[in-house]
Design an enzyme around this catalytic site. Structure first.
Site, PDB file in Angstrom:
ATOM      1  N   HIS A  68     -16.038  -7.481   2.593  1.00 41.46           N
ATOM      2  CA  HIS A  68     -15.134  -7.197   3.712  1.00 41.46           C
ATOM      3  C   HIS A  68     -14.894  -5.693   3.756  1.00 41.46           C
ATOM      4  CE1 HIS A  68     -11.950  -7.236   6.530  1.00 41.46           C
ATOM      5  NE2 HIS A  68     -10.974  -7.078   5.652  1.00 41.46           N
ATOM      6  N   ASN A 118     -11.198  -1.454   9.496  1.00 40.84           N
ATOM      7  CA  ASN A 118     -11.117  -2.884   9.171  1.00 40.84           C
ATOM      8  C   ASN A 118     -11.016  -3.683  10.473  1.00 40.84           C
ATOM      9  OD1 ASN A 118     -10.392  -5.462   8.407  1.00 40.84           O
ATOM     10  ND2 ASN A 118      -8.784  -4.812   6.978  1.00 40.84           N
ATOM     11  N   CYS A 136      -8.519 -11.910   7.750  1.00 38.47           N
ATOM     12  CA  CYS A 136      -9.822 -11.228   7.702  1.00 38.47           C
ATOM     13  C   CYS A 136     -10.903 -12.104   7.083  1.00 38.47           C
ATOM     14  CB  CYS A 136      -9.708  -9.931   6.913  1.00 38.47           C
ATOM     15  SG  CYS A 136      -8.566  -8.756   7.637  1.00 38.47           S
TER      16      CYS A 136
HETATM   17  O1  UT7 Z   1      -8.043  -7.117   5.125  1.00 42.42           O
HETATM   18  C1  UT7 Z   1      -7.063  -6.768   4.197  1.00 42.42           C
HETATM   19  C2  UT7 Z   1      -6.274  -5.714   4.793  1.00 42.42           C
HETATM   20  N1  UT7 Z   1      -5.742  -4.662   4.045  1.00 42.42           N
HETATM   21  C3  UT7 Z   1      -6.232  -4.007   2.986  1.00 42.42           C
HETATM   22  O2  UT7 Z   1      -7.182  -4.324   2.362  1.00 42.42           O
HETATM   23  C4  UT7 Z   1      -5.450  -2.787   2.598  1.00 42.42           C
HETATM   24  C5  UT7 Z   1      -5.249  -2.662   1.116  1.00 42.42           C
HETATM   25  N2  UT7 Z   1      -4.512  -1.458   0.786  1.00 42.42           N
HETATM   26  C6  UT7 Z   1      -5.050  -0.200   0.903  1.00 42.42           C
HETATM   27  O3  UT7 Z   1      -6.186  -0.048   1.335  1.00 42.42           O
HETATM   28  C7  UT7 Z   1      -4.243   0.967   0.436  1.00 42.42           C
HETATM   29  O4  UT7 Z   1      -3.129   0.514  -0.297  1.00 42.42           O
HETATM   30  C8  UT7 Z   1      -3.732   1.882   1.603  1.00 42.42           C
HETATM   31  C9  UT7 Z   1      -4.924   2.605   2.219  1.00 42.42           C
HETATM   32  C10 UT7 Z   1      -3.011   1.057   2.630  1.00 42.42           C
HETATM   33  C11 UT7 Z   1      -2.791   2.932   1.045  1.00 42.42           C
HETATM   34  O5  UT7 Z   1      -3.439   3.720   0.062  1.00 42.42           O
HETATM   35  P1  UT7 Z   1      -2.701   4.047  -1.298  1.00 42.42           P
HETATM   36  O6  UT7 Z   1      -3.571   4.965  -2.052  1.00 42.42           O
HETATM   37  O7  UT7 Z   1      -2.337   2.721  -1.930  1.00 42.42           O
HETATM   38  O8  UT7 Z   1      -1.437   4.840  -0.802  1.00 42.42           O
HETATM   39  P2  UT7 Z   1       0.084   4.474  -1.057  1.00 42.42           P
HETATM   40  O9  UT7 Z   1       0.501   3.295  -0.266  1.00 42.42           O
HETATM   41  O10 UT7 Z   1       0.301   4.437  -2.526  1.00 42.42           O
HETATM   42  O11 UT7 Z   1       0.787   5.759  -0.455  1.00 42.42           O
HETATM   43  C12 UT7 Z   1       0.597   7.041  -1.019  1.00 42.42           C
HETATM   44  C13 UT7 Z   1       1.302   8.048  -0.151  1.00 42.42           C
HETATM   45  C14 UT7 Z   1       2.722   7.631   0.230  1.00 42.42           C
HETATM   46  O12 UT7 Z   1       3.531   8.795   0.196  1.00 42.42           O
HETATM   47  P3  UT7 Z   1       4.483   9.066  -1.061  1.00 42.42           P
HETATM   48  O13 UT7 Z   1       5.390   7.876  -1.144  1.00 42.42           O
HETATM   49  O14 UT7 Z   1       3.572   9.169  -2.249  1.00 42.42           O
HETATM   50  O15 UT7 Z   1       5.143  10.351  -0.689  1.00 42.42           O
HETATM   51  C15 UT7 Z   1       2.600   7.165   1.653  1.00 42.42           C
HETATM   52  O16 UT7 Z   1       3.775   7.313   2.399  1.00 42.42           O
HETATM   53  O17 UT7 Z   1       0.599   8.203   1.087  1.00 42.42           O
HETATM   54  C16 UT7 Z   1       1.524   8.067   2.172  1.00 42.42           C
HETATM   55  N3  UT7 Z   1       0.788   7.519   3.312  1.00 42.42           N
HETATM   56  C17 UT7 Z   1       0.121   8.303   4.174  1.00 42.42           C
HETATM   57  N4  UT7 Z   1      -0.026   9.635   4.252  1.00 42.42           N
HETATM   58  C18 UT7 Z   1      -0.772  10.113   5.250  1.00 42.42           C
HETATM   59  C19 UT7 Z   1       0.638   6.230   3.673  1.00 42.42           C
HETATM   60  N5  UT7 Z   1      -0.129   6.149   4.771  1.00 42.42           N
HETATM   61  C20 UT7 Z   1      -0.453   7.426   5.103  1.00 42.42           C
HETATM   62  C21 UT7 Z   1      -1.215   7.982   6.126  1.00 42.42           C
HETATM   63  N6  UT7 Z   1      -1.363   9.320   6.151  1.00 42.42           N
HETATM   64  N7  UT7 Z   1      -1.841   7.240   7.067  1.00 42.42           N
END
Ligand code: UT7
Length: 332
Positions: free
Chosen positions: A253, A283, A120
Site C-alpha cells: 500500500h 495515498n 485503504c
Molecule cells: O492508509 C493508512 C493511512 N495513513 C498512514 O499510513 C499514515 C501513517 N503515519 C505517517 O505516515 C506519519 O506518522 C505522518 C507522515 C503522518 C507523520 O510523520 P511523523 O514523522 O510521524 O511526524 P509526527 O506526527 O511525529 O510530527 C512531527 C512534527 C510535529 O511537530 P512537533 O510536534 O514535533 O513540533 C508535527 O506537528 O511534524 C509536524 N507536522 C508537520 N510539519 C510540516 C505534521 N504534519 C506536518 C506537515 N508539515 N504537513
C-alpha cells in the site's frame, strides 16, 4: 482470516485499467494552504505530488474510465460481467451505491453490484471476495474497482492529513484462467484501533464534534502499518508454500515511503522488486494497489508466472494481503 486458494480453482486478473484526475497538486502548492513545506513532506512521506479531483468530479467520474480501460484490456464485454464490486470510502453517495451507478453506466444488466468499505485495504478485500464468488461458481466474470477521492473528505486546515492523500482509481477484470492466478489471501481487522483513523459524522452516529472530515493519529497508524505490513506477508507466504525469496513483485500500500522502506527491510524483499508510486500519487486509499499494479506492468515486471505479493492496510483498522501468479490474461 487466512486462506490458501481453493484447490483447482484458477482465478486470475485478465484486464487492468487505471485513471487519475488531471489536476496535479504539488507540495509547494499545499504549502500555500497550510503551514508545511516541500522538504518536510518529501522527507517524512516521500510524496512529491498527488492528483485532486475537480469540484464537479465525484468517485464514479474517476472510476468509470478505469473500469472501461480494464474491460478493454481484458477483451470482455461489459454485458458478460456478472459481478461488480467497488471498494471505496468515498462513494458518490451512500445509495445508490457507486457500484450500481457504474454497472448502469457500463451497461451490465446481469451484474450484481455492491460497494465494499474496508478503508485503504478495500481493493485487497474486494479481490478476495471476487475470488470466492468466482471459485464457488456464483460468478463467471467479475469487475473489481478500487477508487477513492479522499480530497473530498480531507480537512484543508489540517496539515497532518492534507499532505498525505490523493485521488485515483484502478480496476481489474477477474476470470478463471488456464495457469497461475491467485494462490491465497490473508485479511484482518482490528476495530479497537479504529479510533486512530476515522471519519466522524459520515454515518448514522451523531457527533457534537468534531466535524465530518477525515481524522488521523498519524503516529499510531504508522506503528500499526509497519507491524501489519510485515505480519500479513509473513502469515500468507508459507500458507501458499512460498517464501519471500520467491516473490518477484512486491506491491505494498502506498501510504508513506518510510512505511514501505521499513516493510521491505524487515521482510528482506529487495527494493528493486518493490513498486513505489507514492511520490506521484500520495495515498489514494482503495486506488493505491491497482495503480501500483499498473505501474508494475508498465515497467515490464509482470512477466508470465511472476509471483506478485500485494499488501494493503488502513482504516478499520484493516489489513490484507493477496498472493498471485501473474497470467498475462488468458481466460480458460
Ligand atoms: O492508509 C493508512 C493511512 N495513513 C498512514 O499510513 C499514515 C501513517 N503515519 C505517517 O505516515 C506519519 O506518522 C505522518 C507522515 C503522518 C507523520 O510523520 P511523523 O514523522 O510521524 O511526524 P509526527 O506526527 O511525529 O510530527 C512531527 C512534527 C510535529 O511537530 P512537533 O510536534 O514535533 O513540533 C508535527 O506537528 O511534524 C509536524 N507536522 C508537520 N510539519 C510540516 C505534521 N504534519 C506536518 C506537515 N508539515 N504537513
Amino acid at each position: 482470516m487466512l486462506g490458501a486458494a481453493l484447490a483447482g480453482a484458477r482465478i486470475g486478473i485478465t484486464g487492468l485499467g487505471t485513471h487519475v484526475p488531471e489536476r496535479v497538486m504539488t507540495n509547494d502548492e499545499l504549502a500555500t494552504i497550510v503551514d508545511t513545506s516541500d522538504e518536510w513532506i518529501r522527507e517524512r512521506t516521500g510524496i512529491r505530488e498527488r492528483r485532486f479531483a475537480a469540484d464537479d468530479e465525484a468517485l464514479t467520474d474517476i472510476a468509470l474510465p478505469a473500469a472501461t480501460a480494464a474491460l478493454t484490456d481484458s477483451g470482455v464485454e461489459a454485458a458478460d460481467i456478472d459481478l461488480l464490486i467497488c471498494a471505496t470510502v468515498t462513494p458518490d453517495m451512500m445509495f445508490p451505491t457507486s457500484s450500481a451507478l457504474l454497472a448502469d453506466a457500463l451497461v451490465m444488466p446481469k451484474a450484481a453490484a455492491y460497494d465494499l468499505l474496508a478503508g485503504c485495504t478495500g481493493f485487497v478485500y474486494a479481490i478476495a471476495q471476487a475470488y470466492g464468488m468466482l471459485a464457488s461458481g456464483l460468478s463467471r466474470r467479475a469487475l473489481v474497482v478500487g477508487a477513492d477521492v479522499l480530497s473530498k473528505i480531507l480537512d484543508w486546515e489540517d496539515r497532518s492529513t492534507l499532505v498525505l492523500f490523493g485521488d485515483g482509481a484502478g480496476a481489474v477484470v477477474m476470470e478463471p484462467v488456464e495457469s497461475g492466478g491467485f494462490l491465497g489471501f490473508e485479511l484482518g481487522a482490528d476495530g479497537g484501533g479504529g479510533e486512530h483513523l476515522w471519519y466522524p459524522g459520515s454515518g448514522s452516529r451523531t457527533f457534537e464534534s468534531p466535524e465530518a472530515l477525515l481524522k488521523m493519529n498519524g503516529r499510531e497508524v504508522f506503528k500499526f502499518a509497519t507491524r501489519i505490513m510485515v505480519y500479513s506477508a509473513e502469515q500468507l507466504l508459507p500458507t501458499c508454500g512460498k517464501t519471500v525469496d520467491d516473490v518477484d513483485v512486491y506491491i505494498p500500500h502506498q501510504a508513506n515511503k518510510r512505511i514501505i522502506d521499513y516493510a521491505v527491510a524487515k521482510l528482506g524483499i529487495p527494493s528493486e522488486k518493490t513498486i513505489v508510486n507514492v511520490d506521484r500519487y500520495g495515498n489514494t486509499s482503495s486506488g493505491s494497489i491497482p495503480l501500483a499494479l499498473a505501474d508494475a506492468r508498465a515497467d515490464g515486471r509482470l512477466h508470465d508466472g511472476a509471483l506478485v505479493l500485494m499488501t494493503g492496510m488502513g482504516a478499520g483498522l484493516t489489513w490484507g494481503s493477496a498472493l498471485m501468479e501473474w497470467t498475462n490474461g488468458r481466460p480458460s
